[in-house]
Write an enzyme that holds these catalytic residues in place. Structure first.
Site, PDB file in Angstrom:
ATOM      1  N   ASP A   1      44.708  44.822  30.285  1.00 24.28           N
ATOM      2  CA  ASP A   1      44.985  43.439  30.682  1.00 24.28           C
ATOM      3  C   ASP A   1      45.332  42.604  29.449  1.00 24.28           C
ATOM      4  O   ASP A   1      44.521  41.824  28.951  1.00 24.28           O
ATOM      5  CB  ASP A   1      43.718  42.908  31.395  1.00 24.28           C
ATOM      6  CG  ASP A   1      43.881  41.503  31.910  1.00 24.28           C
ATOM      7  OD1 ASP A   1      45.031  41.046  32.054  1.00 24.28           O
ATOM      8  OD2 ASP A   1      42.845  40.849  32.154  1.00 24.28           O
TER       9      ASP A   1
HETATM   10  C1  SPV Z   1      41.221  38.496  35.966  1.00 24.30           C
HETATM   11  O1  SPV Z   1      40.659  38.835  37.016  1.00 24.30           O
HETATM   12  O2  SPV Z   1      42.235  39.033  35.572  1.00 24.30           O
HETATM   13  C2  SPV Z   1      40.677  37.418  35.177  1.00 24.30           C
HETATM   14  C3  SPV Z   1      39.252  37.164  35.203  1.00 24.30           C
HETATM   15  O3  SPV Z   1      41.422  36.811  34.480  1.00 24.30           O
HETATM   16  S1  SPV Z   1      38.561  38.008  33.872  1.00 24.30           S
HETATM   17  O4  SPV Z   1      38.888  39.393  33.984  1.00 24.30           O
HETATM   18  O5  SPV Z   1      37.141  37.764  33.959  1.00 24.30           O
HETATM   19  O6  SPV Z   1      39.118  37.453  32.677  1.00 24.30           O
HETATM   20 MG    MG Z   2      43.245  37.697  34.140  1.00 21.68          MG
END
Ligand code: SPV
Ligand code: MG
Length: 584
Positions: A76
């Site tokens: 991510d």
């Molecule tokens: C996501 O779900 O991608 C978020 C929340 O941004 S977190 O993973 O907690 O950053």
């Molecule tokens: Mg996110």
């Protein structure tokens, strides 16, 4: 894809704002593809509170960057591009009707963000949340990750650009404050909130990876004061992944309007998939993994396949299903009576048998009629009928002739023997049934002894029952166990009348069994001395033996077979008074 939740973008987009303006607390759950979207959209729990029924469900879908990226096997870090994210967003939107909140990551630079806002708003998304970090951001949850915050003024400018781009009041832009994630102070987080609110943002998300909710509760208290100071009310959002002992109600009391469960469907799916994969390896088969898997039918239900099946069946009922009349063989018994005519050209009370059959079919909106000809084909004619000729009709079986109309069979069909006359309502009744294979059979042989000189297509049903009255009845309640001419008439329950219906599936099963038999068998086959002369009922018996379900539509009279000279005289007597338009 299911069409059950079909909705237009403009119908969906404003739903989130409307719910918030009604003072509702929003419970959102993450989805990362179509099927997880369907779960978020449809899952409910039902209970009771103070004697009243309560239904609890999710109000909105969170399209998470973490789970969208992870489901594509990526970290991510904004490495999954906007087109790929949009693909997931469209996929989920296509199968859901609840409001969607999109995780917009940093939103890119202000130009990128404008395009993102425009695309999401058009698609019917209700809100985008962007975080005040520098592109390319890192996920917030892993401790020790380097987090670089965006300059608040620059971020406020991005918000202004986004707000100017949107065309409706429906769409919301929410600013996500990452100060606590980056180890900065509460006062910095609050100051950022003030700056973003002044820039016109529609809400604030305060993020935290603490295991305790203390810091977000403190933020919420101070946020209420800022709202008072600025004389505005803008929703407050939290993502309780790490501090997950606090309940939605408690968060609501603390001032949170939107609670996002941000990653739970992907995490649970991942765990379950891994466990099932290991179970398969350990056991070298899937039997032990079955309890961990949803039944295939549940998936079919969720994605709309069962609806498709139902509609196909309805469509088949409503459509002009082809009718095939095999009429190639020569009737030696009636030869003196017929002369050079084929049997369907036999006149009964002024109309040929074929005209009478065509009329009964047309009255049921069946106009796609094919007659397979062989013997005396030059003399065969009727309006509104396609003729298919089998020149080698003498060498093969009646079934082989029937297969000359193969081009008509693929999507389902009705088969009607050429030598029967029947009331239209028998066809009408048959068309109502949705079974894949259904044969019409008369139960009157249960009341009188079969005539010795006649060879009937006898039937024995699986659960023999004694009808209690003799009126015409169309009670379909059974499947066929045996069919053939050599069945002992005493044990037969019905006589097959020479009318049958096959759905697309039923037609495929029939054709495949026929082809397999022709390819692989020699000599005696079912009741036929030689497979070269096997009949329709032989093929049906073979299908029964192979486990296919052959259904029966039971009738009581209302039809007759023209087999002997006496039958012609009887039919003449019955039908003389019935007027048939001459153009048929
Ligand atoms: C996501 O779900 O991608 C978020 C929340 O941004 S977190 O993973 O907690 O950053
Ligand atoms: Mg996110």
């Amino acid at each position: 894809m299911t069409l059950l939740n079909n909705i237009l973008p403009e119908q969906r987009r404003g739903k989130l704002r409307a719910l918030l303006e009604q003072g509702r607390q929003i419970r959102a759950l993450e989805a990362h593809n179509g099927i997880s979207g369907i779960i978020v959209n449809s899952v409910k729990v039902e209970g009771e509170c103070d004697g009243k029924p309560v239904i609890r469900e999710f109000d909105a879908i969170w399209e998470s960057s973490l789970t969208d990226s992870a489901s594509k096997g990526h970290p991510d870090i904004e490495v999954v591009g906007i087109d790929s994210r949009l693909q997931t967003i469209f996929e989920i939107l296509a199968v859901t009707n609840k409001p969607m909140i999109v995780d917009g990551d940093t939103g890119g630079d202000p130009n990128n963000f404008e395009y993102l806002v425009s695309k999401l708003e058009r698609a019917g998304v209700s809100a985008v949340i962007i975080e005040d970090k520098v592109f390319p951001k890192r996920n917030s949850l892993e401790t020790g990750t380097q987090q670089t915050l965006e300059d608040p003024a620059a971020f406020a400018q991005k918000i202004r650009r986004g707000k100017k781009t949107q065309l409706t009041r429906d769409f919301m832009i929410i600013a996500r404050i990452e100060a606590l994630i980056a180890g900065k102070s509460m006062s910095e987080a609050l100051e950022r909130a003030r700056v973003y609110l002044k820039a016109g943002v529609d809400g604030i998300m305060i993020h935290s990876k603490s295991e305790k909710p203390d810091e977000i509760l403190e933020f919420a208290k101070q946020y209420a004061l800022i709202q008072k100071e600025l004389e505005i009310r803008r929703p407050l959002v939290c993502v309780p992944t790490t501090y997950n002992q606090i309940t939605e109600d408690e968060l609501g009391e603390a001032g949170f309007n939107i609670v996002i469960h941000a990653n739970h469907l992907l995490r649970s799916a991942y765990k379950s998939m891994e466990e099932v994969a290991k179970t398969l390896l350990l056991n070298q088969r899937s039997f032990e993994a079955d309890p961990q898997c949803a039944p295939v039918r549940s998936i079919f239900q969720a994605v709309g396949f069962l609806d498709v099946k139902k509609k196909d069946q309805e469509n088949e009922l409503a459509s002009n299903i082809p009718v095939v009349i095999p009429a190639a063989g020569e009737d030696t018994l009636l030869k003196p009576y017929l002369g050079n005519k084929p049997k369907p050209m036999l006149e009964i009370a002024g109309q040929t048998m074929l005209q009478r059959q065509v009329r009964a079919l047309n009255q049921n909106n069946l106009t796609d009629i094919t007659v397979v000809t062989g013997h005396a084909h030059e003399a065969m004619h009727a309006e509104g009928v396609e003729f298919v000729h089998n020149p080698s009709y003498e060498n093969g079986s009646a079934l082989q002739s029937f297969m000359h109309a193969r081009h008509k069979l693929g999507n389902g069909f009705l088969m009607l023997y050429a030598d029967i006359l029947l009331e239209e309502n028998i066809i009408a009744k048959l068309l109502q049934y949705k079974e894949d294979i259904i044969l019409v059979a008369d139960n009157s042989i249960q009341y009188h002894k079969a005539e010795a000189e006649r060879e009937l297509d006898y039937v024995i049903i699986r659960h023999k029952h004694k009808p209690t009255h003799r009126r015409i009845s169309f009670v379909y309640d059974n499947t066929i166990a045996k069919i053939g001419k050599k069945i002992n008439p005493e044990t037969a329950t019905h006589e097959f009348i020479g009318l049958a219906k096959f759905s697309k599936t039923g037609a495929e099963q029939l054709i495949q069994t026929y082809e397999d038999c022709v390819r692989n068998y020699k000599g005696k086959f079912q009741e036929a001395d030689d497979i070269a002369r096997f009949t329709f009922t032989d093929l049906i018996q073979e299908m029964i033996d192979r486990g296919f379900v052959i259904n029966l539509l039971e009738i009581h009279q209302g039809w007759m077979e023209i087999h002997r000279v006496e039958d012609i005289e009887l039919a003449n007597q019955f039908l003389r008074h019935i007027q048939i338009p001459t153009h048929l």
